[in-house]
Design a protein around this motif. Structure first.
Motif, PDB file in Angstrom:
ATOM      1  N   ASP A  22       4.815   8.992 -60.102  1.00  9.71           N
ATOM      2  CA  ASP A  22       5.231   7.940 -59.174  1.00  9.71           C
ATOM      3  C   ASP A  22       6.751   7.850 -59.101  1.00  9.71           C
ATOM      4  O   ASP A  22       7.326   7.661 -58.020  1.00  9.71           O
ATOM      5  CB  ASP A  22       4.661   6.588 -59.604  1.00  9.71           C
ATOM      6  N   GLU A  26       8.895   8.408 -55.876  1.00 12.18           N
ATOM      7  CA  GLU A  26       9.785   7.345 -55.409  1.00 12.18           C
ATOM      8  C   GLU A  26      11.200   7.868 -55.229  1.00 12.18           C
ATOM      9  O   GLU A  26      11.884   7.542 -54.257  1.00 12.18           O
ATOM     10  CB  GLU A  26       9.776   6.189 -56.408  1.00 12.18           C
ATOM     11  N   GLU A  27      11.641   8.698 -56.168  1.00 10.41           N
ATOM     12  CA  GLU A  27      12.982   9.270 -56.078  1.00 10.41           C
ATOM     13  C   GLU A  27      13.099  10.160 -54.849  1.00 10.41           C
ATOM     14  O   GLU A  27      14.117  10.166 -54.152  1.00 10.41           O
ATOM     15  CB  GLU A  27      13.291  10.077 -57.346  1.00 10.41           C
ATOM     16  N   GLU A  29      11.508   9.823 -52.132  1.00  8.83           N
ATOM     17  CA  GLU A  29      11.478   9.018 -50.917  1.00  8.83           C
ATOM     18  C   GLU A  29      12.764   8.222 -50.704  1.00  8.83           C
ATOM     19  O   GLU A  29      12.981   7.670 -49.633  1.00  8.83           O
ATOM     20  CB  GLU A  29      10.293   8.053 -50.968  1.00  8.83           C
ATOM     21  N   LYS A  30      13.610   8.148 -51.725  1.00 10.49           N
ATOM     22  CA  LYS A  30      14.856   7.406 -51.581  1.00 10.49           C
ATOM     23  C   LYS A  30      15.732   8.056 -50.523  1.00 10.49           C
ATOM     24  O   LYS A  30      15.841   9.268 -50.438  1.00 10.49           O
ATOM     25  CB  LYS A  30      15.604   7.367 -52.920  1.00 10.49           C
ATOM     26  N   GLU A  31      16.371   7.213 -49.749  1.00  8.00           N
ATOM     27  CA  GLU A  31      17.233   7.741 -48.703  1.00  8.00           C
ATOM     28  C   GLU A  31      18.638   7.956 -49.258  1.00  8.00           C
ATOM     29  O   GLU A  31      19.059   7.287 -50.200  1.00  8.00           O
ATOM     30  CB  GLU A  31      17.256   6.778 -47.527  1.00  8.00           C
ATOM     31  N   PRO A  32      19.378   8.882 -48.675  1.00  9.02           N
ATOM     32  CA  PRO A  32      20.736   9.152 -49.158  1.00  9.02           C
ATOM     33  C   PRO A  32      21.680   8.012 -48.806  1.00  9.02           C
ATOM     34  O   PRO A  32      21.338   7.103 -48.048  1.00  9.02           O
ATOM     35  CB  PRO A  32      21.116  10.431 -48.410  1.00  9.02           C
ATOM     36  N   GLU A  35      24.805   2.282 -50.963  1.00 13.72           N
ATOM     37  CA  GLU A  35      24.756   0.926 -50.419  1.00 13.72           C
ATOM     38  C   GLU A  35      26.000   0.150 -50.866  1.00 13.72           C
ATOM     39  O   GLU A  35      26.547   0.381 -51.942  1.00 13.72           O
ATOM     40  CB  GLU A  35      23.499   0.202 -50.910  1.00 13.72           C
ATOM     41  N   LYS A  43      18.890   2.267 -42.273  1.00 16.00           N
ATOM     42  CA  LYS A  43      17.801   3.056 -42.838  1.00 16.00           C
ATOM     43  C   LYS A  43      17.405   4.163 -41.863  1.00 16.00           C
ATOM     44  O   LYS A  43      17.753   4.130 -40.684  1.00 16.00           O
ATOM     45  CB  LYS A  43      16.598   2.159 -43.124  1.00 16.00           C
ATOM     46  N   ASN A  48      16.185  -1.928 -40.832  1.00 14.16           N
ATOM     47  CA  ASN A  48      16.981  -3.013 -41.411  1.00 14.16           C
ATOM     48  C   ASN A  48      18.037  -3.563 -40.460  1.00 14.16           C
ATOM     49  O   ASN A  48      18.689  -4.560 -40.764  1.00 14.16           O
ATOM     50  CB  ASN A  48      17.658  -2.544 -42.701  1.00 14.16           C
ATOM     51  N   ARG A  63      23.350   6.719 -42.452  1.00  9.27           N
ATOM     52  CA  ARG A  63      23.323   7.528 -43.681  1.00  9.27           C
ATOM     53  C   ARG A  63      22.975   8.982 -43.390  1.00  9.27           C
ATOM     54  O   ARG A  63      22.973   9.810 -44.295  1.00  9.27           O
ATOM     55  CB  ARG A  63      22.348   6.926 -44.691  1.00  9.27           C
TER      56      ARG A  63
END
Length: 288
Positions: A22, A26-27, A29-32, A35, A43, A48, A63
């Motif tokens: 998981d 999850e990593e 799926e993280k967007e570059p 923040e 996004k 957003n 991004r």
């Protein structure tokens, strides 16, 4: 070890593996992008923007580059966004930088006044002065795309040549800062430069172009001195402007020392007329 203990150990191991899987998913799926409270970072699906983009206090960036969006199958066209016209806002915009003299002097004046401006930069100047571009970004000013080098003949051959140069400059900015601007300004303005097919092409690519409705006239052949520049801005902001907005054109490249001298006076004139200062974003109204 009893069966129940072995079973418990196997179950725990399986849960650990699932948790690791998981975490990996999850990593992935993280967007570059980094923040920050200093700017809004869209996004991949733009989900957003409607929630976060309600004012003109912070710059807004992507991004992803346009090419990355296309390769990943992400949307390129921005969603419908309500323009911001709730109060009198002055947008101080500076074209043709960043250089390593006048841009720095302008940044010092803006910092002393607690004001953020908008810098429409060229790709060539970004290549020559990447540290100045980083300072603009790090101090919370907005950055817009202003072509690679102002070569009108090449730039305005067609919508495709215009878009290609926007993407070229995007990539230069992205390689220095890790973000892509949505806002652009056509060199010389759109009037007489754009044909009808430019506008839908820009919209499809997610670009938002802004000309201006107030100018210090610092790029005119007469090259007005500081006092004249202040007078021009004062005269153009008499009475009510469309959408309560003064979108002020100035320049921050070489030879604009009089603009540097005029800037504090221009700020004082606009403050006296009840303007607050914002940065250009996709919800900044069009000046015409």
């Amino acid at each position: 070890m009893g069966c129940s203990a072995i079973g418990g150990l196997l179950w725990a191991n399986s849960q650990n593996r699932l948790a690791q899987q998981d975490a990996i998913a999850e990593e992935a799926e993280k967007e570059p992008g980094v923040e920050s409270d200093a700017y809004i970072l869209a996004k991949g699906d733009y989900s957003n923007l409607e929630e976060l983009l309600t004012d003109v206090d912070k710059p807004v960036y992507d991004r992803y580059t346009l090419k990355q969006r296309q390769e990943k199958g992400l949307p390129t066209m921005l969603p419908p966004l309500a323009v911001y016209n709730k109060e009198k806002v002055a947008y101080l915009t500076f074209d043709d930088g960043p250089d390593n003299k006048n841009t720095l002097a302008i940044l010092d004046i803006l910092k002393a006044n607690g004001i953020h401006g908008t810098f429409y930069v060229t790709g060539k100047m970004c290549e020559e002065n990447p540290e100045v571009l980083k300072r603009i970004f790090n101090e919370g000013h907005a950055i817009g795309n202003h072509s690679y080098d102002h070569d009108y003949k090449r730039l305005y051959q067609s919508k495709d040549s215009f878009l290609a140069e926007m993407q070229q400059t995007d990539d230069i900015i992205f390689n220095i800062l890790g973000v892509r601007p949505f806002i652009i300004r056509a060199p010389g303005g759109t009037v007489g430069m754009f044909s009808a097919d430019f506008y839908p092409a820009l919209t499809e690519a997610g670009y938002v172009e802004h000309d201006w409705n107030v100018s210090s006239e610092d790029a005119t052949p007469k090259r007005p001195n500081a006092a004249r520049q202040i007078k021009f801005v004062d005269g153009m902001t008499k009475g009510d402007l469309k959408d309560n907005m003064a979108l002020v054109l100035m320049h921050c490249c070489g030879g604009k020392e009089e603009t540097v001298k005029a800037l504090q006076g221009i700020i004082d004139v606009l403050k006296a007329k009840g303007y607050r200062f914002g940065v250009v974003t996709p919800i900044t109204p069009q000046p015409w």
